[in-house]
Write a protein that holds these residues in place. Structure first.
Motif, PDB file in Angstrom:
ATOM      1  N   ASN A  63       9.263   9.037  22.704  1.00 28.04           N
ATOM      2  CA  ASN A  63      10.078   9.501  21.589  1.00 28.04           C
ATOM      3  C   ASN A  63       9.510  10.779  20.973  1.00 28.04           C
ATOM      4  N   ALA A  64       9.153  10.743  19.691  1.00 25.42           N
ATOM      5  CA  ALA A  64       8.667  11.953  19.025  1.00 25.42           C
ATOM      6  C   ALA A  64       7.367  12.449  19.631  1.00 25.42           C
ATOM      7  N   ARG A  65       6.559  11.542  20.188  1.00 25.08           N
ATOM      8  CA  ARG A  65       5.328  11.984  20.846  1.00 25.08           C
ATOM      9  C   ARG A  65       5.667  12.800  22.087  1.00 25.08           C
ATOM     10  N   GLY A  66       6.705  12.391  22.794  1.00 26.82           N
ATOM     11  CA  GLY A  66       7.150  13.158  23.954  1.00 26.82           C
ATOM     12  C   GLY A  66       7.660  14.528  23.553  1.00 26.82           C
ATOM     13  N   VAL A  67       8.348  14.583  22.417  1.00 25.26           N
ATOM     14  CA  VAL A  67       8.831  15.873  21.903  1.00 25.26           C
ATOM     15  C   VAL A  67       7.649  16.776  21.581  1.00 25.26           C
ATOM     16  N   ARG A  68       6.632  16.194  20.985  1.00 31.24           N
ATOM     17  CA  ARG A  68       5.436  16.988  20.661  1.00 31.24           C
ATOM     18  C   ARG A  68       4.804  17.555  21.924  1.00 31.24           C
ATOM     19  N   ASN A  69       4.728  16.733  22.973  1.00 29.38           N
ATOM     20  CA  ASN A  69       4.159  17.211  24.238  1.00 29.38           C
ATOM     21  C   ASN A  69       4.980  18.362  24.818  1.00 29.38           C
ATOM     22  N   ILE A  70       6.306  18.228  24.753  1.00 20.89           N
ATOM     23  CA  ILE A  70       7.189  19.301  25.235  1.00 20.89           C
ATOM     24  C   ILE A  70       6.983  20.564  24.410  1.00 20.89           C
ATOM     25  N   PHE A  71       6.871  20.409  23.113  1.00 20.33           N
ATOM     26  CA  PHE A  71       6.641  21.548  22.225  1.00 20.33           C
ATOM     27  C   PHE A  71       5.368  22.283  22.626  1.00 20.33           C
ATOM     28  N   GLU A  72       4.298  21.528  22.891  1.00 21.31           N
ATOM     29  CA  GLU A  72       3.026  22.142  23.263  1.00 21.31           C
ATOM     30  C   GLU A  72       3.116  22.826  24.624  1.00 21.31           C
ATOM     31  N   GLN A  73       3.848  22.205  25.571  1.00 23.48           N
ATOM     32  CA  GLN A  73       4.019  22.828  26.891  1.00 23.48           C
ATOM     33  C   GLN A  73       4.752  24.162  26.775  1.00 23.48           C
ATOM     34  N   ILE A  74       5.773  24.193  25.946  1.00 26.11           N
ATOM     35  CA  ILE A  74       6.556  25.420  25.777  1.00 26.11           C
ATOM     36  C   ILE A  74       5.714  26.504  25.099  1.00 26.11           C
ATOM     37  N   LEU A  75       4.908  26.110  24.112  1.00 29.70           N
ATOM     38  CA  LEU A  75       4.035  27.094  23.460  1.00 29.70           C
ATOM     39  C   LEU A  75       3.009  27.647  24.443  1.00 29.70           C
ATOM     40  N   THR A  76       2.554  26.830  25.369  1.00 27.93           N
ATOM     41  CA  THR A  76       1.623  27.313  26.397  1.00 27.93           C
ATOM     42  C   THR A  76       2.282  28.390  27.242  1.00 27.93           C
ATOM     43  N   GLU A  77       3.536  28.148  27.631  1.00 30.99           N
ATOM     44  CA  GLU A  77       4.243  29.136  28.454  1.00 30.99           C
ATOM     45  C   GLU A  77       4.563  30.395  27.654  1.00 30.99           C
ATOM     46  N   GLN A  78       4.845  30.232  26.353  1.00 32.89           N
ATOM     47  CA  GLN A  78       5.065  31.410  25.517  1.00 32.89           C
ATOM     48  C   GLN A  78       3.791  32.246  25.454  1.00 32.89           C
ATOM     49  N   ALA A  79       2.639  31.571  25.317  1.00 27.03           N
ATOM     50  CA  ALA A  79       1.353  32.274  25.265  1.00 27.03           C
ATOM     51  C   ALA A  79       1.067  32.984  26.583  1.00 27.03           C
ATOM     52  N   ASN A  80       1.386  32.350  27.702  1.00 30.00           N
ATOM     53  CA  ASN A  80       1.195  32.996  29.000  1.00 30.00           C
ATOM     54  C   ASN A  80       2.049  34.253  29.121  1.00 30.00           C
ATOM     55  N   ARG A  81       3.286  34.174  28.620  1.00 26.62           N
ATOM     56  CA  ARG A  81       4.183  35.333  28.685  1.00 26.62           C
ATOM     57  C   ARG A  81       3.655  36.478  27.826  1.00 26.62           C
ATOM     58  N   LEU A  82       3.202  36.147  26.612  1.00 31.74           N
ATOM     59  CA  LEU A  82       2.714  37.183  25.701  1.00 31.74           C
ATOM     60  C   LEU A  82       1.420  37.810  26.220  1.00 31.74           C
ATOM     61  N   ALA A  83       0.573  36.988  26.834  1.00 31.96           N
ATOM     62  CA  ALA A  83      -0.705  37.494  27.342  1.00 31.96           C
ATOM     63  C   ALA A  83      -0.506  38.514  28.457  1.00 31.96           C
TER      64      ALA A  83
END
Length: 369
Positions: free
Chosen positions: A301-321
């Motif tokens: 549930n919400a824990r899964g959403v949190r994991n997805i949020f963190e995965q997406i932020l990782t990819e955003q950071a990779n793009r910006l880097a």
């Protein structure tokens, strides 16, 4: 040990203390609910922490001990408004409001020296992981403090490992330590069904007996909430007459819908000052649906959403880097590509063609031939 080693050890101790302090400040609910300043996790780390409980005495400069002052109780109207602001939880909100009304009347009758019927504040929370059980337990502690039913309003969260020891006589001591921390507030036992004896030499029953005695001895200033999966908790409560007689109020937490989980994701974006670029929200909805269908209960549930949020932020950071330079707006923006990559899809892959459009195209090509 030479002087150099001693300095290094002192530095490591300072770093450890700072890290623990930072983690405690970060340990707030995913949904953004403010915590009571006295919440504590009943883990081994918490038990070795040097911080005193909220009403414990601490030494002053003159060696005298004084009692730490509690913050004033919160207004019940503010707590109700916070409850209403939570995403989803429609049935839970209704039940909690019922409890507030019953507890209010119960307290008023006591103050008026009128007879009161037995009113159990202890509860059983059932449902899958990530459905808000700990969040509501924390809120209930604050509500009971606001109504004057509990003296402190802290939440002490434990599981089997925080209560059961490996040798005769140690479990009662270990459990009693957690009870002492919880006096004046709520003892929240997650996955409480794990206390049921796993073998003849298991000490889970000793923990249960110690808790039941504390519920009787401290009935005016201790609330116990047990939580876990529906069927397992039902078996747990009905495995012991003492548990059956003290836990007669059940609150079931439904899984979040996809719409609610998308709202939780957007709330997390708002808290972190992120904004969704065009097309990103639709991709996030598909990502959540896909992961939830594949994971089921394990998605969380919400824990899964949190994991997805963190995965997406990782990819955003990779793009910006990979960029030579980026702006503040870039730092705040989550793009559709970030979601795609988090899902394991290629940036340069062609956009998927919706089924109906693909069917129409196929029909057109067939007609042309």
């Amino acid at each position: 040990m030479d002087k150099k080693d001693e300095i290094i050890l002192r530095q490591l101790d300072v770093i450890r203390s700072m890290s623990e302090s930072s983690l405690n400040r970060m340990n707030e609910d995913f949904w953004g609910a403010p915590k009571s300043p006295f919440d504590t996790k009943g883990s081994d780390a918490a038990k070795t922490d040097n911080k005193q409980p909220p009403t414990a005495t601490s030494g002053g400069d003159g060696g005298e001990k004084k009692e730490e002052e509690l913050p004033p109780p919160e207004k019940i109207e503010d707590l109700k408004a916070e409850l209403d602001s939570y995403i989803g939880l429609a049935e839970i909100k209704k039940e909690v409001n019922n409890l507030i009304n019953m507890a209010t009347v119960f307290k008023r009758r006591q103050e008026a020296e009128l007879p009161t019927t037995d009113f159990s504040l202890h509860m059983v929370f059932t449902g899958n992981p990530g459905t808000g059980k700990t969040m509501i337990a924390r809120l209930m502690a604050r509500i009971y403090r606001s109504l004057g039913i509990l003296s402190k309003g802290q939440l002490v969260e434990v599981d089997r490992s925080g209560l059961v020891a490996g040798y005769v006589g140690q479990t009662a001591i270990k459990t009693q330590q957690q009870i002492q921390k919880a006096l004046g507030g709520v003892l929240f036992i997650d996955e409480a069904y794990a206390l049921n004896g796993r073998s003849e030499n298991d000490f889970g029953q000793e923990a249960i007996d110690t808790i039941l005695k504390a519920m009787e001895d401290h009935r005016d200033d201790l609330v116990v909430i047990v939580a876990g999966y529906d069927e397992l908790m039902d078996k747990f409560i009905h495995s012991n007459p003492g548990l059956e007689s003290r836990f007669n109020r059940y609150l079931h937490f439904d899984d979040y819908t996809t719409d609610e989980m998308v709202d939780i994701f957007k709330l997390q974006c708002k808290k972190g000052s992120y904004q969704l670029a065009e097309g990103a929200e639709e991709e996030i909805r598909e990502f959540i649906d896909e992961a939830n269908d594949a994971g089921g209960i394990t998605f969380g549930n919400a824990r899964g959403v949190r994991n997805i949020f963190e995965q997406i932020l990782t990819e955003q950071a990779n793009r910006l880097a990979a960029m030579d330079d980026f702006t503040k707006d870039d730092l705040m923006t989550i793009k559709q590509d970030d979601v795609w990559h988090a899902r394991g899809m290629d940036y340069d892959a062609p956009m998927p063609v919706p089924a109906e459009n693909g069917a129409e195209k196929g029909a057109a090509e067939k007609a042309e031939s």
